[in-house]
Design an enzyme around this catalytic site. Structure first.
Site, PDB file in Angstrom:
ATOM      1  N   GLU A 248      45.225  44.684  38.250  1.00 42.46           N
ATOM      2  CA  GLU A 248      44.616  45.941  38.707  1.00 42.46           C
ATOM      3  C   GLU A 248      43.147  45.738  39.047  1.00 42.46           C
ATOM      4  OE1 GLU A 248      46.002  49.105  39.229  1.00 42.46           O
ATOM      5  OE2 GLU A 248      47.830  47.932  39.094  1.00 42.46           O
TER       6      GLU A 248
ATOM      7  N   ASP B 164      37.840  44.351  36.229  1.00 37.86           N
ATOM      8  CA  ASP B 164      38.590  43.785  35.102  1.00 37.86           C
ATOM      9  C   ASP B 164      39.365  42.524  35.482  1.00 37.86           C
ATOM     10  OD1 ASP B 164      37.713  45.667  33.345  1.00 37.86           O
ATOM     11  OD2 ASP B 164      39.444  46.986  33.543  1.00 37.86           O
TER      12      ASP B 164
ATOM     13  N   TYR C 110      39.007  41.728  26.236  1.00 34.50           N
ATOM     14  CA  TYR C 110      39.779  42.576  27.147  1.00 34.50           C
ATOM     15  C   TYR C 110      41.121  42.953  26.529  1.00 34.50           C
ATOM     16  CZ  TYR C 110      41.538  44.446  31.528  1.00 34.50           C
ATOM     17  OH  TYR C 110      42.039  45.280  32.499  1.00 34.50           O
TER      18      TYR C 110
ATOM     19  N   HIS D  99      45.522  36.447  29.439  1.00 41.25           N
ATOM     20  CA  HIS D  99      44.141  36.271  28.991  1.00 41.25           C
ATOM     21  C   HIS D  99      44.179  35.925  27.515  1.00 41.25           C
ATOM     22  CE1 HIS D  99      43.267  38.139  32.786  1.00 41.25           C
ATOM     23  NE2 HIS D  99      43.974  39.188  32.445  1.00 41.25           N
TER      24      HIS D  99
ATOM     25  N   ASP E  94      42.355  41.359  35.481  1.00 37.10           N
ATOM     26  CA  ASP E  94      43.808  41.422  35.581  1.00 37.10           C
ATOM     27  C   ASP E  94      44.196  41.827  36.998  1.00 37.10           C
ATOM     28  OD1 ASP E  94      43.089  44.074  35.647  1.00 37.10           O
ATOM     29  OD2 ASP E  94      44.224  44.682  33.888  1.00 37.10           O
TER      30      ASP E  94
ATOM     31  N   GLU F 134      34.015  48.851  37.063  1.00 34.46           N
ATOM     32  CA  GLU F 134      34.780  50.090  37.197  1.00 34.46           C
ATOM     33  C   GLU F 134      34.061  51.324  36.652  1.00 34.46           C
ATOM     34  OE1 GLU F 134      38.275  47.139  36.618  1.00 34.46           O
ATOM     35  OE2 GLU F 134      36.223  47.303  35.935  1.00 34.46           O
TER      36      GLU F 134
ATOM     37  N   ARG G  27      43.958  44.417  27.878  1.00 33.50           N
ATOM     38  CA  ARG G  27      45.244  44.368  28.594  1.00 33.50           C
ATOM     39  C   ARG G  27      45.598  42.902  28.813  1.00 33.50           C
ATOM     40  NH1 ARG G  27      42.693  48.805  31.085  1.00 33.50           N
ATOM     41  NH2 ARG G  27      43.778  50.754  30.635  1.00 33.50           N
TER      42      ARG G  27
END
Length: 869
Positions: A84, A80, A296, A343, A82, A7, A298
């Site tokens: 998103e 990432d 990570y 996670h 997740d 990203e 989130r």
């Protein structure tokens, strides 16, 4: 070379270093596609078909990836780990396929890693997979739901409630929580009660405090001493009796450490300990993750990788000693509802990298890393052992019994490193007691409690050795970001990745304001909530929203079809929209007025009708709306201009007469559609436009008096004659306080902004001339063109060019080339680091903040000169 896409440019730079020259690592700069902000982007009539478009600023990033694929036929999507991140990978794959950058021969794979460290990156590359379609469908469902609610409900709000901005699916439920808490506070009726304490002394001269727990053989409940008279009797009963220690009971106790952080608990603890908002916390955590310092950030998970547990135990042993390491590792059960989106917990990537050994220039990152490291280390440490002591002191006749409690830490265990913060600290936290023996007499210590009674209703007895103190029950506290996130998590509303954006949205829409870290609803937010509760109750219901979140989790687990979920939602929601759209504004206001009646029109002490206007005495009060929100107004408008905010009492900010000026004109305070203002006289045939002046920012209506009103009405203030001719004056305008000066022969006056509203009344001639001269010499674009930077950060680390922090009309901002990125309210210019600045610049550029580079004036002149020659 395989093309790896992540990203952010910061992440790309780090990963490129780990992978080496055999890979090309590029950044997508976040999402590359989104739904166009127009009707029809999600089409319920065609199986919820979704129209996507590549953002203007994303096109160059997609092109760069497409160009790189010309030289290699392998694409690795490493966004990432997740939902998103999965969506970004899917969008990239779809966009590149449409551009024909991905061909039939192109090998496309997806890799994920929980930490940006070399071992984690290299291990991830050994286990490629395909884009997870279930996670993508969960993203599509969530995005479609948010779009359908926003683009169908918001227009209803605009038409029925002037001043309302928009409504979101989760934001509206979050706003409801805040509004309902405020209404609880306003409806709260405090209840009086009293407590009795005594300051006692052991035979060894050590003092301690005890509270009365039994009187006349009966155990006292909280409200048994309900007034001063009962408190006086209790104080007299204690003061008049000799006391002896009747029992001493010591019980061993233990305390276990808290689980390691997940997203919501990190946000809560950062708010409690540092006052950091959810967005500020996540921004700092993002930087720490990209720097490879933490995993990570989130996550719903609280489990920890076995190798991390082992390393934590080794670090504890090396730093604190063997006795702080428990016999077996502590295991924490994952609370995530959907294991596919869970996670590992948020933890340091290296347990031996203590906060004092890590070099971090940014203050937020330093504090947050310290918090994460301590919580992670503590969660694997030995239990703390305590001793809790309870002492009962009784009179010989058993009429009164007092109790003292305390605790001693026998072994601190994990508390040597970290203890979790609390949202509401108890009034009487247990302290340590002196040595007390059963059967020994204690005496009352005179004068020791007087300080506690200062400024409060109290009864003192026995030469101030016994104290009766008045209390009142307190209303529930307003939410902080920490307690609101905790409540949303308890209700199952939203997910960790959404909390920061949800809270920011309701503040940005001016539905809620933050004061001393507490969230207070604005009148606009109250009106929107009451409207939704009356016309769309189902869709701001806690259970409905939580159930919808569970269905989204089931979609990501592959157990539900996302289009079936959308169809079920849309059928009833669309019918509710259609029904409400046909209502007239007057019907909506009548219903809201009835719903808010207990709050808007509480009973008056004199028993008169609470709906009768207190100003004219004949008009009926009714709920009205304006661009600034809702208010209560008189039915006799415009003859009677009485108004008050919907959240205020009878007299708060209402129209009132402040007095008379020297000419006998009535000076009044009034509330208009743009806020409170003062007025001289009344509107009449002779005086169609009476003098008016709005209250400047920072001036409160309740503090207004005649002197202040006359000062405002006397504006503009003439400061004096300019040395070169003309007069300098000061006044308030649309954009705040300013100076004005026009020299003889000058076509237009020169305006110079003032920072402090008080300068309008206080600034002197020398300073005024200086500011006017500076503005005349450097007109710029509404301010001085040669503004001195607040901070020079240096050259942009990736693309070059100076990065500066400047002071703008709307506050400090980061400037790099043509990109101007406003600083978050909770970040001070002096604390801003280059990493933070680069992140703000990238975020602004991704949203369309980066403009086309204009041609340089010098080049134009050169071309013109050549043509003339």
């Amino acid at each position: 070379m395989p093309v790896v896409v992540v990203e952010s440019p910061a992440k790309a730079k780090t990963i490129n270093k780990y992978l080496g020259k055999d890979y090309t690592v590029l950044a997508s700069y976040g999402h590359v596609r989104d739904l166009p902000p127009k009707d029809g982007s999600v089409d319920p009539d065609h199986d919820f078909a979704m129209e996507w478009e590549i953002g203007v600023d994303s096109r160059k990033h997609v092109k760069a990836i497409a160009d790189a694929l010309k030289d290699d036929d392998a694409l690795i999507l490493a966004t990432d780990p997740d939902r998103e991140g999965e969506a970004i990978s899917w969008h990239l794959q779809e966009a590149l396929t449409k551009r024909r950058a991905i061909k039939k021969t192109t090998a496309v794979s997806r890799v994920t890693f929980n930490a940006i460290t070399k071992p984690a990156i290299l291990e991830a590359m050994k286990h490629p997979r395909q884009v997870d379609e279930d996670l993508v469908e969960a993203y599509l469902a969530r995005r479609a739901l948010d779009y359908l609610v926003g683009f169908n409900l918001s227009p209803v709000l605009w038409r029925k409630l002037p001043g309302a901005r928009s409504a979101g699916r989760v934001q509206s439920v979050c706003l409801r929580l805040i509004v309902e808490r405020e209404m609880e506070i306003e409806a709260f009726n405090p209840q009086e009660y009293w407590s009795v304490r005594a300051l006692l002394e052991t035979p060894r001269g050590q003092s301690f405090e005890a509270r009365l727990t039994q009187l006349s053989g009966r155990k006292l409940d909280k409200f048994d001493l309900k007034d001063r008279m009962s408190a006086e009797m209790a104080v007299q009963a204690v003061s008049s009796r000799a006391l002896t220690v009747s029992s001493v009971e010591a019980k061993p106790g233990t305390r276990n450490p808290s689980a390691p952080f997940m997203t919501s608990t990190l946000q809560q603890e950062a708010s409690r300990k540092f006052g950091m908002g959810a967005r500020q916390t996540m921004n700092a955590a993002q930087r720490l993750y990209e720097a490879g310092l933490i995993t990570y950030m989130r996550t719903d998970g609280i489990d920890m990788a076995p190798e991390a547990v082992s390393q934590a135990r080794e670090a504890i042993k090396a730093r604190y000693g063997e006795k702080y390491v428990p016999g077996s590792p502590r295991l924490y059960k994952n609370k995530a509802k959907n294991a596919q989106e869970a996670h590992e917990c948020i933890r340091p990537t290296d347990m031996f990298a203590s906060p004092d050994s890590v070099s971090l220039s940014d203050a937020d990152q330093r504090k947050l890393y310290d918090l994460i490291w301590k919580r992670t280390i503590a969660c694997q440490m030995e239990t703390a052992r305590l001793e809790r002591t309870t002492v009962d002191i009784a009179s010989d006749d058993g009429e009164v019994v007092l109790r003292a409690t305390g605790q001693v830490v026998v072994f601190d265990g994990f508390m040597a490193v970290y203890t979790e913060g609390r949202d509401d600290v108890e009034e009487d936290d247990e302290g340590r007691l002196p040595q007390i023996t059963q059967g020994e007499a204690v005496k009352k210590v005179a004068g020791g409690l007087a300080a506690q009674a200062e400024g409060k209703e109290a009864v003192l007895g026995g030469q101030d050795a016994v104290l009766g103190l008045q209390h009142h029950t307190a209303p529930p506290p307003r939410y902080t970001e920490a307690t609101l996130v905790k409540r949303m998590e308890e209700l199952g509303i939203g997910r960790p990745s959404t909390y920061a954006s949800v809270l920011s949205t309701i503040v940005d829409r001016e539905y809620v304001r933050k004061e001393q870290n507490r969230l207070i609803p604005e009148d606009k937010g109250r009106i929107v909530t009451v409207f939704l509760m009356n016309f769309f109750r189902k869709y701001v219901g806690y259970e409905f929203t939580a159930n919808l979140e569970e269905e989204l989790d089931e979609i990501s687990a592959g157990d539900l079809d996302y289009k079936e979920v959308l169809a079920k939602f849309w059928r009833d929601f669309h019918a509710a929209i259609e029904e409400t759209s046909e209502l007239r504004i007057s019907e909506v206001l009548d219903k809201l007025d009835d719903a808010l009646a207990p709050t808007l029109y509480p009973p008056r002490e004199d028993g008169t009708d609470p709906r009768i206007c207190p100003l004219c005495g004949t008009g009926q009060l009714h709920l009205k709306t304006s661009r600034s929100g809702g208010f209560v107004g008189c039915s006799n408008y415009p003859e009677c201009r009485y108004t008050r905010p919907i959240g205020g009492g009878e007299e708060q900010n209402g129209d009132r007469v402040l007095g008379m000026d020297e000419a006998g004109n009535e000076i009044s305070l009034r509330s208009g559609r743009f806020g409170p203002y003062v007025q001289r006289g009344e509107v009449s045939e002779e005086n169609k436009k009476p003098d008016r002046a709005s209250l400047p920012k920072g001036w409160r209506a309740e503090d207004m008096d005649l002197e202040k009103a006359l000062t405002l009405l006397s504006l503009p203030r003439e400061i004096g004659a300019h040395p070169e001719g003309g007069t300098i004056s000061a006044n308030f305008g649309r954009f705040g306080p300013y100076l004005m000066h026009q020299m003889p022969g000058e076509a237009k006056p020169v305006y110079a902004n003032l920072k402090d509203p008080n300068d309008v009344f206080e600034i002197g001639m020398n300073r005024a001339v200086e500011l006017i001269t500076e503005k005349r010499n450097n007109p710029g674009r509404g301010r001085s063109a040669a503004a001195k930077p607040l901070k020079e950060l240096g050259e942009h680390p990736e693309e070059g060019g100076p990065v500066q922090v400047l002071d703008g009309r709307y506050g400090p901002y980061v400037k790099w080339g043509k990109v101007n990125a406003t600083l978050p309210k909770d970040v001070k210019p002096e604390d801003l680091s280059m990493d933070q600045a680069v992140a703000l610049i990238a975020e602004k550029a991704a949203k369309g903040g980066k403009k086309k580079t204009a041609k340089k004036p010098a080049a134009k002149k050169a071309a013109a000169k050549k043509s003339a020659t």
